[in-house]
Scaffold this motif. Sequence first.
Motif, mmCIF file in Angstrom:
data_model
loop_
_atom_site.group_PDB
_atom_site.id
_atom_site.type_symbol
_atom_site.label_atom_id
_atom_site.label_comp_id
_atom_site.label_asym_id
_atom_site.label_seq_id
_atom_site.Cartn_x
_atom_site.Cartn_y
_atom_site.Cartn_z
ATOM 1 N N PHE A 79 20.952 33.218 -4.172
ATOM 2 C CA PHE A 79 20.795 32.126 -5.127
ATOM 3 C C PHE A 79 19.321 31.813 -5.344
ATOM 4 N N ASP A 80 18.991 31.508 -6.583
ATOM 5 C CA ASP A 80 17.747 30.808 -6.856
ATOM 6 C C ASP A 80 17.959 29.362 -6.396
ATOM 7 N N LYS A 81 16.878 28.648 -6.137
ATOM 8 C CA LYS A 81 17.046 27.271 -5.674
ATOM 9 C C LYS A 81 17.048 26.273 -6.832
ATOM 10 N N THR A 82 15.929 26.159 -7.508
ATOM 11 C CA THR A 82 15.756 25.106 -8.502
ATOM 12 C C THR A 82 16.647 25.340 -9.714
ATOM 13 N N GLY A 83 17.500 24.367 -10.013
ATOM 14 C CA GLY A 83 18.381 24.466 -11.168
ATOM 15 C C GLY A 83 19.646 25.228 -10.889
ATOM 16 N N THR A 84 19.723 25.880 -9.735
ATOM 17 C CA THR A 84 20.923 26.637 -9.383
ATOM 18 C C THR A 84 21.631 25.960 -8.224
ATOM 19 N N LEU A 85 20.962 25.915 -7.069
ATOM 20 C CA LEU A 85 21.520 25.158 -5.943
ATOM 21 C C LEU A 85 21.209 23.670 -6.077
ATOM 22 N N THR A 86 20.122 23.379 -6.781
ATOM 23 C CA THR A 86 19.727 21.979 -6.970
ATOM 24 C C THR A 86 19.952 21.568 -8.413
ATOM 25 N N GLU A 87 19.805 20.281 -8.684
ATOM 26 C CA GLU A 87 20.075 19.759 -10.022
ATOM 27 C C GLU A 87 19.085 20.274 -11.060
ATOM 28 N N GLY A 88 17.874 20.651 -10.600
ATOM 29 C CA GLY A 88 16.864 21.090 -11.555
ATOM 30 C C GLY A 88 16.190 19.932 -12.251
ATOM 31 N N ARG A 89 16.451 18.711 -11.775
ATOM 32 C CA ARG A 89 15.819 17.497 -12.346
ATOM 33 C C ARG A 89 15.120 16.750 -11.205
ATOM 34 N N PRO A 90 13.899 17.179 -10.865
ATOM 35 C CA PRO A 90 13.196 16.575 -9.723
ATOM 36 C C PRO A 90 12.941 15.081 -9.926
ATOM 37 N N LYS A 91 12.853 14.384 -8.797
ATOM 38 C CA LYS A 91 12.597 12.944 -8.823
ATOM 39 C C LYS A 91 11.464 12.613 -7.862
ATOM 40 N N LEU A 139 -9.127 11.937 0.528
ATOM 41 C CA LEU A 139 -7.669 11.984 0.430
ATOM 42 C C LEU A 139 -7.158 10.573 0.173
ATOM 43 N N ALA A 140 -6.433 10.381 -0.982
ATOM 44 C CA ALA A 140 -6.016 9.041 -1.368
ATOM 45 C C ALA A 140 -4.513 8.822 -1.248
ATOM 46 N N ALA A 141 -3.723 9.876 -1.483
ATOM 47 C CA ALA A 141 -2.273 9.641 -1.496
ATOM 48 C C ALA A 141 -1.507 10.933 -1.244
ATOM 49 N N LEU A 142 -0.285 10.758 -0.774
ATOM 50 C CA LEU A 142 0.700 11.843 -0.661
ATOM 51 C C LEU A 142 1.825 11.553 -1.654
ATOM 52 N N ILE A 143 2.264 12.587 -2.350
ATOM 53 C CA ILE A 143 3.334 12.432 -3.344
ATOM 54 C C ILE A 143 4.491 13.327 -2.920
ATOM 55 N N GLY A 144 5.668 12.745 -2.767
ATOM 56 C CA GLY A 144 6.853 13.530 -2.423
ATOM 57 C C GLY A 144 7.805 13.614 -3.606
ATOM 58 N N VAL A 145 8.115 14.826 -4.029
ATOM 59 C CA VAL A 145 9.051 15.050 -5.137
ATOM 60 C C VAL A 145 10.185 15.934 -4.624
ATOM 61 N N SER A 146 11.414 15.532 -4.880
ATOM 62 C CA SER A 146 12.546 16.340 -4.417
ATOM 63 C C SER A 146 13.504 16.607 -5.565
ATOM 64 N N ASP A 147 14.177 17.718 -5.431
ATOM 65 C CA ASP A 147 15.183 18.111 -6.409
ATOM 66 C C ASP A 147 16.523 18.051 -5.700
ATOM 67 N N PRO A 148 17.365 17.066 -6.018
ATOM 68 C CA PRO A 148 18.612 16.884 -5.267
ATOM 69 C C PRO A 148 19.519 18.117 -5.328
ATOM 70 N N VAL A 149 20.157 18.413 -4.200
ATOM 71 C CA VAL A 149 21.125 19.508 -4.151
ATOM 72 C C VAL A 149 22.361 19.109 -4.952
ATOM 73 N N LYS A 150 22.920 20.076 -5.689
ATOM 74 C CA LYS A 150 24.120 19.795 -6.472
ATOM 75 C C LYS A 150 25.252 19.354 -5.550
ATOM 76 N N PRO A 151 26.039 18.390 -5.966
ATOM 77 C CA PRO A 151 27.083 17.838 -5.084
ATOM 78 C C PRO A 151 28.060 18.896 -4.571
#
Length: 820
Positions: free
Chosen positions: A502-514, A623-635
């Motif tokens: 499997f590809d990950k982004t958009g396949t196993l995950t929603e492909g809509r990062p938050k 260094l000013a900030a850390l940004i965390g972005v995740s792509d939820p796994v499809k239900p």
Amino acid sequence: MTTATTLTLSLENLSCASCVGRAERALTAVDGVSAAPVNLATETARVEFSAPATADALAGALDRAGYPARRETAVLEVEAMSCASCVGRVERMLAATPGVLEARVNLASERAFVTYLAGATTPQTLSAKITKAGFPTRPREDNASTVPRDKAAEAEALKRKALLAAVLTAPVFILEMGGHLFPAFHHWIARSIGLGTSHWIQLVLTTLVLAGPGRLFFTKGIPALLRGAPEMNALVALGTSAAYLYSLVSVLAPGILPAGTANVYFEAAAVIIVLILIGRWMEARAKGRTGEAIRALVALAPNDALVDVDGKTITRPVSQVVTGEVVVIRPGERVPLDGEVVEGESLVDESMISGEPVPVAKVIGHTVTGGTVNGTGALKARVTAVGPDTLLAQIVRMVEDAQGARLPIQALVDRITAVFVPIVMAIAALTVVVWLVIGPDPALGLALVAGVSVLIIACPCAMGLATPTSIMVGTGRAAQLGALFRRGDALQTLQSAQVVAFDKTGTLTEGRPKLTAFEVADGWIPDEVLAMVAGVEAQSEHPLAQAILQGAADRNVGPAKVKDVQTETGFGLRAQVNGQRVLVGSQQYMAREDVMLTGIVDRADPMRSRGETVFFTAIDGQLAALIGVSDPVKPEAARALQALRAMGKDIAMITGDDPATAAAIADQLGIDYVDAGVLPGGKVAAIEALQALFGKVAFVGDGINDAPALASADVGLAIGTGTDVAIEAADVVLSSGALSGVVNAFEISRRSMTNIRQNLFWAFGYNVLLIPVAAGILYPLWGVLLSPMLGAGAMAASSVLVLTNALRLRFVRPKLEEPT
């Protein structure tokens, strides 16, 4: 002396005299080509060649030279095919036509799919050639309906013939077989009307059966026999003729036959016709049901559309609507054609396309698909696709192409059926000779019975139907379950794939990062830093950038004004914000720019362990900030992978994401084999590594970067919500984004191949077992000699059994339901 052939080929990529020269040299280098002048103005090559040169060799030479000959595909509607021998004959005739590269004939759908070199031949020429050989053929036009030919009329005609034949045959059967079964009845016939009169009644009625309902076997079988291409009709014609003519001699001139052999077999000839007609009738009914999937798809498209013309609504046939016109879609109606909403709001049920049960909101600017069902709101849509260009038509074409496929397993069937009928005729002749030489008296009568039984019981019909019917029903059912097989041979290959990657982004995950985390170092104000980051990311089209912008908007933080934005490919972005130098990107980017990674950098690893992609922000080198972005796994991802593991499949993930994020997703879903940080070109190498380790690999992806991997995998499955490029490269298209489609595709593949093997086992086993029985192998042991009537019944039943078994695939339940 070998006859020379001349082909006119249409070439691509010709732009100058040098191209002409290279194309000519490529063609003349093929052994057997005597001349190959190329015309730049018409972009054609006129090639004169003889053996060993072939159309395939010419096309290959032009492909390698970079000036490929244009290929075209024709679909031919072929009638009067009754068995695998007919299919083989039609295929061989098509393949032998100069310019034809491939010919596939499907007995179940009664269609031929021909790939040929443009300019070398035409569908009309091919149709005329096959028609002349006794199989009425016509090309299907591109804009013609793709609905499978309705078999109802054919089934009804066969039913009438079978009933008429049965009515005429009943007295023959009673007069002859009644006497054999009940001696008293035989004596009563002899006393009342006399055996001679009984034989004359049988003669007249049997003649009516053969000349009336049974005539079709002779009008098709005898010409085929004279052409040296005997098929099933020829076997029936030979068998019934032998029984009839022998009986005719017994009635009209019994003295020329050896003493004690002047017997009549009228009942055998008549009953054979009745039983085979009944079998053909049931076969036609069953064949009609194999095309139900396509008919159901085509039925989704309405016949008429409401068109807005200068503010007035008029009703017009869908076939007359053109792109650019505006159609009115009232509540509860089906969308007539693909279009873009220009007025109104509504919810549209797109389950027939996507498999998703929840209606989709449509507003101005959204697209609608022909065949979907409008909800409670009224819509107006500007038509963007008509005819064969609509999504529904493309889906129908995709299913139809898969149904016409030739699976690798079919190769064995082709080799056997190519010689099957001549071998059966030879066995029948040998059977007669052996009975005449060593059989007991009356040897001639026994020889006739055994020879006719061999001819009648042989059944290439079942062999010809075994594979294509299962393909038709299986791929049709797969389409209903959301898995569209673009290549029919994927139906066989898929079930044998050991690894599903499997590809990950958009396949196993929603492909809509938050945006899931934003943490600043001491001394920095979160909203000010986020505004700077949003301003920089607003200049990027990366999906993760959009997630950061959306996250800022959700926090009511607007992007700051930036200038001098520069992209550092593979690392991040730099820009000037209010005179400050802002860097946004990976940890490697920060290290390259000599940013001190201290303080909050320790929080990055816990974020990665949760599957978040981490970005760093530096302002003026700090260094000013850390940004965390995740792509939820499809239900449904976990359930889908669990179902695949239950099928015995190994699961792998190939992704361009960083190893830590990929590892977090793999741990969450229980994936054993992970290849992360892979560039688009590296996915092919990753697929090849899995193939070397496990064998056949199926790859599931959705993006442009997945196209090479989809093409290089043994079977590529594209998520239907993905890009057009990925879908074009795939063998199977999953009409929705749900991973349940992957599981259902594997289930349909497994069930279809099991069904095909069952059919082939029966088709071959039936002949292997019963032809020797028909020849009389049991007679020396138990005195059992198979009646031709029983042979006809068994032959008819074998075809019906194969079709009925294939039709069971219509009821395959989804292995995994779509998520609601």
